[in-house]
Design a protein around this motif. Structure first.
Motif, PDB file in Angstrom:
ATOM      1  N   MET A  73      17.624  -6.823  20.213  1.00 61.74           N
ATOM      2  CA  MET A  73      17.256  -7.668  19.088  1.00 61.74           C
ATOM      3  C   MET A  73      16.977  -6.778  17.879  1.00 61.74           C
ATOM      4  N   LYS A  74      16.909  -7.392  16.703  1.00 64.16           N
ATOM      5  CA  LYS A  74      16.489  -6.652  15.514  1.00 64.16           C
ATOM      6  C   LYS A  74      15.547  -7.511  14.692  1.00 64.16           C
ATOM      7  N   ASP A  75      14.714  -6.859  13.903  1.00 63.26           N
ATOM      8  CA  ASP A  75      13.789  -7.554  13.019  1.00 63.26           C
ATOM      9  C   ASP A  75      13.813  -6.826  11.684  1.00 63.26           C
ATOM     10  N   GLU A  76      13.717  -7.597  10.604  1.00 60.46           N
ATOM     11  CA  GLU A  76      13.946  -7.005   9.292  1.00 60.46           C
ATOM     12  C   GLU A  76      13.049  -7.644   8.236  1.00 60.46           C
ATOM     13  N   PHE A  77      12.554  -6.835   7.321  1.00 57.52           N
ATOM     14  CA  PHE A  77      11.779  -7.302   6.175  1.00 57.52           C
ATOM     15  C   PHE A  77      12.329  -6.647   4.915  1.00 57.52           C
ATOM     16  N   ARG A  78      12.395  -7.421   3.819  1.00 55.16           N
ATOM     17  CA  ARG A  78      12.818  -6.885   2.535  1.00 55.16           C
ATOM     18  C   ARG A  78      11.799  -7.317   1.484  1.00 55.16           C
ATOM     19  N   TYR A  79      11.399  -6.391   0.643  1.00 54.95           N
ATOM     20  CA  TYR A  79      10.378  -6.678  -0.352  1.00 54.95           C
ATOM     21  C   TYR A  79      10.829  -6.244  -1.742  1.00 54.95           C
ATOM     22  N   LEU A  80      10.287  -6.930  -2.741  1.00 54.81           N
ATOM     23  CA  LEU A  80      10.409  -6.503  -4.133  1.00 54.81           C
ATOM     24  C   LEU A  80       9.027  -6.089  -4.615  1.00 54.81           C
ATOM     25  N   SER A  81       8.964  -5.156  -5.556  1.00 50.90           N
ATOM     26  CA  SER A  81       7.677  -4.606  -5.956  1.00 50.90           C
ATOM     27  C   SER A  81       6.838  -5.569  -6.780  1.00 50.90           C
ATOM     28  N   SER A  82       7.473  -6.496  -7.538  1.00 51.53           N
ATOM     29  CA  SER A  82       6.699  -7.411  -8.372  1.00 51.53           C
ATOM     30  C   SER A  82       7.549  -8.598  -8.768  1.00 51.53           C
ATOM     31  N   ALA A  83       6.890  -9.673  -9.218  1.00 51.27           N
ATOM     32  CA  ALA A  83       7.606 -10.864  -9.668  1.00 51.27           C
ATOM     33  C   ALA A  83       8.502 -10.565 -10.877  1.00 51.27           C
ATOM     34  N   PRO A  84       8.005  -9.855 -11.923  1.00 46.13           N
ATOM     35  CA  PRO A  84       8.895  -9.510 -13.042  1.00 46.13           C
ATOM     36  C   PRO A  84      10.102  -8.707 -12.583  1.00 46.13           C
ATOM     37  N   ASP A  85       9.877  -7.819 -11.627  1.00 48.46           N
ATOM     38  CA  ASP A  85      10.967  -7.019 -11.079  1.00 48.46           C
ATOM     39  C   ASP A  85      12.005  -7.922 -10.435  1.00 48.46           C
ATOM     40  N   PHE A  86      11.521  -8.946  -9.725  1.00 47.82           N
ATOM     41  CA  PHE A  86      12.436  -9.879  -9.052  1.00 47.82           C
ATOM     42  C   PHE A  86      13.328 -10.582 -10.072  1.00 47.82           C
ATOM     43  N   PHE A  87      12.730 -11.115 -11.134  1.00 49.99           N
ATOM     44  CA  PHE A  87      13.514 -11.871 -12.118  1.00 49.99           C
ATOM     45  C   PHE A  87      14.491 -10.959 -12.862  1.00 49.99           C
ATOM     46  N   GLU A  88      14.067  -9.732 -13.130  1.00 50.98           N
ATOM     47  CA  GLU A  88      14.951  -8.791 -13.802  1.00 50.98           C
ATOM     48  C   GLU A  88      16.146  -8.453 -12.915  1.00 50.98           C
ATOM     49  N   ARG A  89      15.868  -8.263 -11.636  1.00 46.43           N
ATOM     50  CA  ARG A  89      16.948  -7.939 -10.704  1.00 46.43           C
ATOM     51  C   ARG A  89      17.860  -9.138 -10.462  1.00 46.43           C
TER      52      ARG A  89
ATOM     53  N   VAL B 282      14.047   1.798  12.619  1.00 44.82           N
ATOM     54  CA  VAL B 282      15.200   2.442  11.993  1.00 44.82           C
ATOM     55  C   VAL B 282      14.870   2.836  10.554  1.00 44.82           C
ATOM     56  N   GLU B 283      14.160   1.956   9.867  1.00 43.98           N
ATOM     57  CA  GLU B 283      13.750   2.221   8.495  1.00 43.98           C
ATOM     58  C   GLU B 283      12.368   1.626   8.293  1.00 43.98           C
ATOM     59  N   GLY B 284      11.403   2.444   7.956  1.00 47.11           N
ATOM     60  CA  GLY B 284      10.032   1.989   7.800  1.00 47.11           C
ATOM     61  C   GLY B 284       9.647   1.749   6.353  1.00 47.11           C
ATOM     62  N   ILE B 285       8.469   1.128   6.165  1.00 43.76           N
ATOM     63  CA  ILE B 285       7.950   0.869   4.825  1.00 43.76           C
ATOM     64  C   ILE B 285       6.954   1.946   4.422  1.00 43.76           C
ATOM     65  N   ASN B 286       5.860   2.031   5.178  1.00 43.83           N
ATOM     66  CA  ASN B 286       4.863   3.082   4.982  1.00 43.83           C
ATOM     67  C   ASN B 286       4.098   3.230   6.293  1.00 43.83           C
TER      68      ASN B 286
ATOM     69  N   GLU C 290       0.835  -1.195   0.000  1.00 39.28           N
ATOM     70  CA  GLU C 290       0.000   0.000   0.000  1.00 39.28           C
ATOM     71  C   GLU C 290       0.878   1.256   0.000  1.00 39.28           C
ATOM     72  N   THR C 291       0.946   1.873  -1.142  1.00 41.07           N
ATOM     73  CA  THR C 291       1.780   3.068  -1.337  1.00 41.07           C
ATOM     74  C   THR C 291       3.127   2.942  -0.619  1.00 41.07           C
ATOM     75  N   PRO C 292       3.919   1.934  -0.974  1.00 40.62           N
ATOM     76  CA  PRO C 292       5.203   1.750  -0.282  1.00 40.62           C
ATOM     77  C   PRO C 292       6.151   2.915  -0.521  1.00 40.62           C
ATOM     78  N   LEU C 293       6.786   3.312   0.558  1.00 49.02           N
ATOM     79  CA  LEU C 293       7.797   4.356   0.459  1.00 49.02           C
ATOM     80  C   LEU C 293       9.177   3.743   0.267  1.00 49.02           C
ATOM     81  N   LYS C 294       9.371   2.556   0.901  1.00 41.30           N
ATOM     82  CA  LYS C 294      10.639   1.837   0.785  1.00 41.30           C
ATOM     83  C   LYS C 294      10.347   0.346   0.803  1.00 41.30           C
ATOM     84  N   ASN C 295      11.315  -0.434   0.363  1.00 43.72           N
ATOM     85  CA  ASN C 295      11.144  -1.885   0.353  1.00 43.72           C
ATOM     86  C   ASN C 295      11.948  -2.571   1.446  1.00 43.72           C
ATOM     87  N   HIS C 296      12.499  -1.775   2.350  1.00 48.45           N
ATOM     88  CA  HIS C 296      13.304  -2.351   3.435  1.00 48.45           C
ATOM     89  C   HIS C 296      12.800  -1.830   4.772  1.00 48.45           C
ATOM     90  N   PHE C 297      12.519  -2.762   5.689  1.00 47.48           N
ATOM     91  CA  PHE C 297      12.079  -2.406   7.039  1.00 47.48           C
ATOM     92  C   PHE C 297      13.077  -2.956   8.045  1.00 47.48           C
TER      93      PHE C 297
END
Length: 338
Positions: free
Chosen positions: A245-261, A209-213, A184-191
């Motif tokens: 402790m730390k907790d972390e999430f990483r996201y890609l915007s789409s499946a085609p984006d993933f394969f291209e990257r 430390v770093e939010g998504i939205n 939902e309107t992501p600002l970043k792909n790393h939390f």
């Protein structure tokens, strides 16, 4: 008479399995990986140095985690005379491992290769109880966040961390609660968030430390507060201690984006295995820029630097890989950077 002997043998076998299972309960950490014939795996193979934790509990539960703060998918286990079967909840065998050795302080498991236990390329995994692993890896100044009077705040790692008392790991429960909010309107792909588990087992001092939205971050905080009393304090030298402790999430915007990257990383892997290390370095550099999962690429680029006698850049990459959570980097750091 023959029937009585068979029943007696079955009863004795059941008793032996029960005794073995009792010794098995707890956490086991992988400390070595070699081929059956004793030869070493290639250093670029992450499985050689990666972190693996088997957790066994009554009556037949098991999880296999690749990070100290994760539980892995819950499965079931069954012991044979010299075999360990990993099964799903429908009793389907997911993996069958040969038990080479099993005692109170050592477990050696072997994975078959090409459907055979006799293939020299079968891989042997050496495990020790987590307490023995942590004793062999003592805490250093780098594991301390701060000291206030007589209280020390430690940085969580494989050496020392807080436990979590829930139906799944804290990370998995957060992930379930967050759903698709990252889309939902992501600002970043790393939390990235840090928090402290106090000596009494409560969680506080949450810092994003770093939010998504905004919606994502708000739900994360809500779930964190809901679960703040589900933790088990860390213990050092028999005493309760506080850990960050730390907790972390990483996201890609789409499946085609993933394969291209992913393309540069795949090309780099091919070049590295072919011994074209300079070309591999170029493609790993592209992969690092394109991927939110750069730790593995830093690790592999470091191997290529080592292969071209560039120890300085290799050690720099290994340190970055370690910081990004690629535990396997520790193995090469100990060999080439100390």
């Amino acid at each position: 008479m023959k029937t009585c002997f068979t029943i007696l043998l079955m009863l004795c076998s059941a008793a032996l399995f029960a005794q073995s299972a009792e010794k098995l309960y707890g956490n086991w950490i992988k400390v070595r990986t070699i081929y059956k014939d004793g030869s070493e795996l290639n250093d670029y193979d992450l499985i050689k140095y990666n972190y693996t934790k088997f957790s066994f509990s009554k009556p037949d539960k098991c999880t296999i985690a690749l990070s100290y703060d994760q539980w892995g998918e819950p499965v079931h286990f069954m012991l044979g005379f010299d075999e360990l079967f990993i099964k799903n909840d429908k009793e389907f065998v997911l993996n069958q491992l040969h038990i080479v050795k099993f005692s109170a302080d050592t477990m050696i498991l072997m994975q078959q290769n090409n459907g055979s236990w006799d293939d020299p390329a079968c891989i042997k995994f050496y495990y020790v109880p987590e307490s023995a692993f942590q004793k062999a890896n003592p805490l250093t100044a780098d594991d301390i966040v701060s000291v206030k009077g007589t209280d020390t705040l430690y940085r969580a790692s494989e050496k020392l961390y807080a436990g979590f008392n829930g139906d799944a790991s804290f990370h998995m429960l957060e992930q379930s609660a967050l759903g698709d909010l990252h889309g939902e309107t992501p600002l970043k792909n790393h939390f990235l968030a840090t928090f402290i588990i106090n000596k009494d087992g409560t969680a506080d001092s949450l810092k994003i430390v770093e939010g998504i939205n905004p919606d994502f971050d708000k739900q994360y905080i809500k779930t964190f507060l809901k679960l703040k009393n589900h933790w088990v304090h860390a213990t050092h030298n028999g005493k309760a201690v506080s850990v960050q402790m730390k907790d972390e999430f990483r996201y890609l915007s789409s499946a085609p984006d993933f394969f291209e990257r992913a393309k540069p990383g795949m090309l780099a892997d091919e070049e590295m295995k072919a011994g074209n290390y300079s070309l591999a370095i170029i493609n790993y550099t592209k992969a690092i820029r394109n991927s939110p999962y750069a730790g593995e690429y830093y690790y592999k680029r470091a191997f290529c630097y080592l292969a071209t006698d560039d120890a300085a850049d290799a050690c720099s990459d290994l340190q970055k890989a370690k910081e990004l959570g690629t535990y396997a980097a520790n193995g090469l750091i100990k060999r080439f950077c100390q």
